[in-house]
Enzyme design. Structure first.
Site, PDB file in Angstrom:
ATOM      1  N   ARG A 174       9.008   3.011   3.184  1.00 23.25           N
ATOM      2  CA  ARG A 174       8.327   2.887   4.480  1.00 23.25           C
ATOM      3  C   ARG A 174       8.091   1.416   4.837  1.00 23.25           C
ATOM      4  O   ARG A 174       7.937   1.076   5.989  1.00 23.25           O
ATOM      5  CB  ARG A 174       6.960   3.601   4.427  1.00 23.25           C
ATOM      6  CG  ARG A 174       7.043   5.110   4.291  1.00 23.25           C
ATOM      7  CD  ARG A 174       5.664   5.721   4.058  1.00 23.25           C
ATOM      8  NE  ARG A 174       4.686   5.395   5.076  1.00 23.25           N
ATOM      9  CZ  ARG A 174       4.573   6.027   6.241  1.00 23.25           C
ATOM     10  NH1 ARG A 174       5.379   7.025   6.518  1.00 23.25           N
ATOM     11  NH2 ARG A 174       3.656   5.668   7.115  1.00 23.25           N
TER      12      ARG A 174
ATOM     13  N   ARG B 220      11.077  -8.808   4.350  1.00 20.28           N
ATOM     14  CA  ARG B 220      11.767  -9.671   5.333  1.00 20.28           C
ATOM     15  C   ARG B 220      11.904 -11.108   4.838  1.00 20.28           C
ATOM     16  O   ARG B 220      10.987 -11.630   4.215  1.00 20.28           O
ATOM     17  CB  ARG B 220      10.992  -9.709   6.651  1.00 20.28           C
ATOM     18  CG  ARG B 220      10.890  -8.376   7.321  1.00 20.28           C
ATOM     19  CD  ARG B 220      10.670  -8.544   8.818  1.00 20.28           C
ATOM     20  NE  ARG B 220      10.372  -7.243   9.395  1.00 20.28           N
ATOM     21  CZ  ARG B 220       9.141  -6.825   9.629  1.00 20.28           C
ATOM     22  NH1 ARG B 220       8.104  -7.601   9.389  1.00 20.28           N
ATOM     23  NH2 ARG B 220       8.945  -5.623  10.116  1.00 20.28           N
TER      24      ARG B 220
ATOM     25  N   ARG C 233      -3.685  14.558  -0.869  1.00 19.42           N
ATOM     26  CA  ARG C 233      -4.731  13.550  -0.966  1.00 19.42           C
ATOM     27  C   ARG C 233      -5.577  13.655   0.297  1.00 19.42           C
ATOM     28  O   ARG C 233      -5.058  13.917   1.392  1.00 19.42           O
ATOM     29  CB  ARG C 233      -4.146  12.135  -1.041  1.00 19.42           C
ATOM     30  CG  ARG C 233      -3.298  11.888  -2.254  1.00 19.42           C
ATOM     31  CD  ARG C 233      -4.038  11.991  -3.538  1.00 19.42           C
ATOM     32  NE  ARG C 233      -4.827  10.784  -3.828  1.00 19.42           N
ATOM     33  CZ  ARG C 233      -5.605  10.661  -4.900  1.00 19.42           C
ATOM     34  NH1 ARG C 233      -5.732  11.684  -5.758  1.00 19.42           N
ATOM     35  NH2 ARG C 233      -6.267   9.543  -5.113  1.00 19.42           N
TER      36      ARG C 233
ATOM     37  N   ARG D 195      -8.294   0.154   1.671  1.00 23.07           N
ATOM     38  CA  ARG D 195      -8.216  -0.779   2.803  1.00 23.07           C
ATOM     39  C   ARG D 195      -9.475  -0.707   3.644  1.00 23.07           C
ATOM     40  O   ARG D 195     -10.249   0.250   3.559  1.00 23.07           O
ATOM     41  CB  ARG D 195      -6.971  -0.516   3.653  1.00 23.07           C
ATOM     42  CG  ARG D 195      -6.845   0.915   4.173  1.00 23.07           C
ATOM     43  CD  ARG D 195      -5.494   1.114   4.876  1.00 23.07           C
ATOM     44  NE  ARG D 195      -5.316   2.519   5.239  1.00 23.07           N
ATOM     45  CZ  ARG D 195      -4.213   3.036   5.736  1.00 23.07           C
ATOM     46  NH1 ARG D 195      -3.143   2.294   5.936  1.00 23.07           N
ATOM     47  NH2 ARG D 195      -4.130   4.313   6.042  1.00 23.07           N
TER      48      ARG D 195
ATOM     49  N   GLU E 165     -11.871   2.700   3.143  1.00 24.80           N
ATOM     50  CA  GLU E 165     -11.076   3.918   2.958  1.00 24.80           C
ATOM     51  C   GLU E 165     -10.857   4.222   1.478  1.00 24.80           C
ATOM     52  O   GLU E 165     -10.274   3.426   0.761  1.00 24.80           O
ATOM     53  CB  GLU E 165      -9.742   3.714   3.687  1.00 24.80           C
ATOM     54  CG  GLU E 165      -8.844   4.915   3.712  1.00 24.80           C
ATOM     55  CD  GLU E 165      -7.649   4.702   4.642  1.00 24.80           C
ATOM     56  OE1 GLU E 165      -7.800   4.084   5.718  1.00 24.80           O
ATOM     57  OE2 GLU E 165      -6.559   5.136   4.273  1.00 24.80           O
TER      58      GLU E 165
ATOM     59  N   TYR F 104       5.259  14.121   4.638  1.00 17.99           N
ATOM     60  CA  TYR F 104       4.539  12.900   5.059  1.00 17.99           C
ATOM     61  C   TYR F 104       5.177  12.461   6.377  1.00 17.99           C
ATOM     62  O   TYR F 104       6.250  11.868   6.377  1.00 17.99           O
ATOM     63  CB  TYR F 104       4.757  11.857   3.954  1.00 17.99           C
ATOM     64  CG  TYR F 104       4.004  10.540   4.012  1.00 17.99           C
ATOM     65  CD1 TYR F 104       3.256  10.133   5.112  1.00 17.99           C
ATOM     66  CD2 TYR F 104       4.053   9.694   2.910  1.00 17.99           C
ATOM     67  CE1 TYR F 104       2.590   8.910   5.109  1.00 17.99           C
ATOM     68  CE2 TYR F 104       3.386   8.469   2.893  1.00 17.99           C
ATOM     69  CZ  TYR F 104       2.664   8.088   4.007  1.00 17.99           C
ATOM     70  OH  TYR F 104       2.024   6.875   3.993  1.00 17.99           O
TER      71      TYR F 104
ATOM     72  N   ASP G  31       5.140  10.654  10.264  1.00 21.82           N
ATOM     73  CA  ASP G  31       4.537   9.762  11.256  1.00 21.82           C
ATOM     74  C   ASP G  31       4.441  10.512  12.591  1.00 21.82           C
ATOM     75  O   ASP G  31       5.127  11.510  12.801  1.00 21.82           O
ATOM     76  CB  ASP G  31       5.386   8.501  11.411  1.00 21.82           C
ATOM     77  CG  ASP G  31       5.233   7.556  10.217  1.00 21.82           C
ATOM     78  OD1 ASP G  31       4.158   7.573   9.579  1.00 21.82           O
ATOM     79  OD2 ASP G  31       6.179   6.804   9.919  1.00 21.82           O
TER      80      ASP G  31
END
Ligand code: UDP
Length: 384
Positions: free
Chosen positions: A173, A177, A249, A279, A300, A348, A350
């Protein structure tokens, strides 16, 4: 006579199918067990700070899919937004995803792109030819030091599993770069709904012929009252968990409010063990076009989902895949029910993928009805 369809779940899957079928002339009843629509994308203004809250944690819309982008834009204004994530590890702050600045700062270098690429190829474990697990993927492409600094501990906190037990797809995911682009996503389109996700879903459901029942659990025994049922709830719940509970989860959020700017960014990951949380999200930074004196943040925490909790991330290890296969076989024996979405197919997903798949599912239903055939239990294969 108009045909009656039941849709279970008022998240993006359910709302998109409801919208499409209502426009095609169906009577649509939507059953939502929670007190609100929009599923885990639900957003609402916090009464104390007036900040738009991502109630179930951060949701940033990003896609390469023209149809999903065009579709969501019909229901609300999408504001330009670029997710830029910072990460704390071993007392220092870096930018994610791993990019030229991360590499240079982490290794105290001044590499140019080609030099960084050669360096990364050097530190990657070339003996791993075909990475299968999260750990192999990380060791192959970023090497042990970056893996341990950014991914290993975070992943253990997030999944409660060793990265060697998780599939490589989870790490895929995130891009790597060799330039200074610190956009978290690689997609062509990215944005944040001006008025939140819930008003978008509300508008999708605001079509004559759609009736929404909140706080209402759909009883699978009632399926005979409808010509077809679209089910976006947990697949194992439809069958009364006869094959055991599929594990997820869930997330807990420790919420606090303050004035001013708490952390200077929407999302900061804590990749080491200095905190138990994964996070910190400061929600007002998801709406940089708004001005707020006060602020609200979420710490979180991830943990195993128990019976009473809200499921978030499906855990798909080999064992769960075998269990899922049993449910998929049961589902295929059902008639007039189609399973879809994150919970209905145990994947999972998006938001853009969810919307696109729901559009495809609605197309398939309308085509099948015209051909007077039987609608399949799955338009999207959950085991693929
Ligand atoms: N990940 C990590 N460190 C980070 C961010 C992500 O190890 O700082 C791993 C972690 O396993 C996570 C996965 O990459 O579950 C995918 O991250 P993403 O940010 O896409 O997760 P989401 O926002 O969907 O929770």
């Amino acid at each position: 006579m108009k045909k009656n369809v039941a849709i279970v779940g008022a998240g993006f899957s359910g709302a998109v199918v409801a919208n499409q079928l209502a426009h095609a002339g169906y009577n649509v009843e939507v059953f939502e067990s929670r007190s609100h629509i929009a599923g885990n994308c639900h957003s609402e203004r916090d009464a104390e700070t007036n900040v738009m809250l991502h109630v179930y944690g951060p949701h940033i819309f990003h896609t390469d899919n023209e149809r999903a982008w065009e579709f969501i834009n019909r229901f609300g204004e999408m504001m330009p937004y670029v997710n830029r994530v910072k990460a704390i590890t071993n007392g220092r702050v870096f930018t994610l995803p791993i990019n030229l600045l991360t590499i240079n700062q982490f290794f105290n270098k001044t590499f140019r792109p080609a030099e960084a690429e050669a360096f990364m190829a050097e530190i990657g474990d070339k003996t791993i030819e075909n990475p299968q697990t999260f750990e192999e993927q990380a060791l192959r492409f970023v090497g042990r030091e970056l893996y341990e600094a950014f991914f290993k501990t975070y992943t253990i906190k997030q999944w409660g599993l060793q990265p060697s037990e998780l599939p490589a797809s989870i790490l895929k995911r995130l891009p790597v770069r060799f330039n200074y682009d610190d956009n978290y996503f690689n997609h062509k389109y990215q944005g944040m709904p001006k008025d939140g996700y819930t008003v978008i879903v509300e508008k999708m459901l605001d079509v004559p012929g759609i009736q929404v029942h909140l706080n209402t659990r759909f009883d699978p025994n009632a399926k005979g009252d409808y010509d077809h049922v679209f089910y976006s709830g947990p697949i194992d719940a439809w069958f009364g968990h006869t094959e055991g509970r599929l594990p997820y989860r869930t997330l807990d959020f420790e919420v606090f409010r303050d004035t001013g700017d708490y952390q200077g960014n929407a999302v900061i990951n804590v990749c080491d063990n200095s905190q138990r949380y994964t996070r910190v999200t400061e929600h007002k930074h998801f709406a940089p076009w708004e001005k707020h004196e006060k602020t609200i943040c979420y710490l979180e925490y991830s943990r195993q989902c128990e019976e009473k909790d809200t499921p978030y991330y499906p855990i798909r290890q080999a064992r769960e895949k075998a269990q899922l296969e049993k449910y998929v076989n049961l589902a295929k024996q059902e008639t007039n029910v189609t399973f879809m979405g994150r919970l209905g197919t145990y994947r999972y997903l998006d938001m853009d993928v969810t919307i696109n798949e729901a559009l495809i599912t609605a197309d398939k239903f309308l085509e099948t009805a015209q051909a007077k055939g039987a609608m399949p239990a799955f338009v999207i294969d959950p085991l693929a």
